[in-house]
Design an enzyme around this catalytic site. Sequence first.
Site, mmCIF file in Angstrom:
data_model
loop_
_atom_site.group_PDB
_atom_site.id
_atom_site.type_symbol
_atom_site.label_atom_id
_atom_site.label_comp_id
_atom_site.label_asym_id
_atom_site.label_seq_id
_atom_site.Cartn_x
_atom_site.Cartn_y
_atom_site.Cartn_z
ATOM 1 N N ASP A 1 0.449 -1.320 0.266
ATOM 2 C CA ASP A 1 -0.277 -0.353 0.266
ATOM 3 C C ASP A 1 1.269 1.451 0.119
ATOM 4 O OD1 ASP A 1 -1.904 -1.858 0.188
ATOM 5 O OD2 ASP A 1 -2.493 -1.517 2.200
ATOM 6 N N ASP B 1 -4.856 -0.637 -1.799
ATOM 7 C CA ASP B 1 -5.744 -0.576 -1.204
ATOM 8 C C ASP B 1 -6.625 0.113 -2.667
ATOM 9 O OD1 ASP B 1 -6.653 -1.589 0.897
ATOM 10 O OD2 ASP B 1 -6.564 0.870 1.519
ATOM 11 N N HIS C 1 -10.807 0.275 -2.914
ATOM 12 C CA HIS C 1 -11.934 0.675 -2.602
ATOM 13 C C HIS C 1 -12.603 1.714 -2.900
ATOM 14 C CE1 HIS C 1 -10.433 -0.574 1.689
ATOM 15 N NE2 HIS C 1 -9.864 0.874 1.790
ATOM 16 N N HIS D 1 -10.223 7.023 1.683
ATOM 17 C CA HIS D 1 -9.682 7.115 0.888
ATOM 18 C C HIS D 1 -9.322 5.773 -0.051
ATOM 19 C CE1 HIS D 1 -9.510 3.575 4.227
ATOM 20 N NE2 HIS D 1 -8.465 2.915 3.434
ATOM 21 N N LYS E 1 -6.975 -4.832 -3.387
ATOM 22 C CA LYS E 1 -8.427 -5.360 -2.105
ATOM 23 C C LYS E 1 -8.662 -4.110 -1.319
ATOM 24 C CE LYS E 1 -3.763 -4.187 1.238
ATOM 25 N NZ LYS E 1 -4.381 -3.399 2.206
ATOM 26 N N CYS F 1 -2.187 -3.018 7.965
ATOM 27 C CA CYS F 1 -2.254 -3.633 6.444
ATOM 28 C C CYS F 1 -0.209 -4.248 6.548
ATOM 29 C CB CYS F 1 -2.290 -3.457 5.315
ATOM 30 S SG CYS F 1 -4.084 -2.357 5.373
#
Length: 221
Positions: free
Chosen positions: A11, A51, A53, A86, A113, A158
């Site tokens: 990340d 990351d 999202h 975020h 992810k 993470c």
Amino acid sequence: MDPNTALIIVDLQPDFLPGGALAVPEGDAVLAPIRALLDAGDYATVVATQDWHPAEHRSFAANHDARQVGEVIDLDGLDQVLWPVHCVQDSPGAALHGALEARRGRLDAVFQKGTELGVDSYSGFFDNGRRKATGLGDWLRERGVESVHVCGLALDYCVKFTALDALELGFATTLIADATRAVNLQPGDGEAAVTALREAGAQVVDSAALLANTAMQETAS
């Protein structure tokens, strides 16, 4: 470096760096050691996690009425820390940091992810409920990887869970201590993460030791 060892960079994204939506204190301190490891070119396998999202992700405090960042809620049977918005898909903050983008040729793969609305994903291997794998574990095994070195952001979330899952999957696991930093929502969370990793069987080293060991091996050969 052992050709069966992979570097996992967790990340490394603008939203986790100073000025980002979920900035990790001193997060930019990881850039120099990670650049040095990449520039040395010693890893046969280098992967990054990202990351990624959806904007409606249920780990965001903004997506719950009367909830604040840092609160812990029950999210489909799992304890969930509520975070600021975020790493929203396709946003600048979710992009890989320029240190990685400039070295795309040295990245063998990127594993995204946190893509499912109702479950967060700290680990690069599984979501937090271990309901779905990212494919990273199988991908590493297919390439003959037996050990992993883990770095990136953030140590107490993470990075920690990526390393713990690597251990559980049978990979010899090393944390690169100077190439990670902690959120520290609670004082000492970073130190507790290192302790948990050591107790689980991970080695903890600095990047300088890894680079020095590689240099010695090259000299000996």
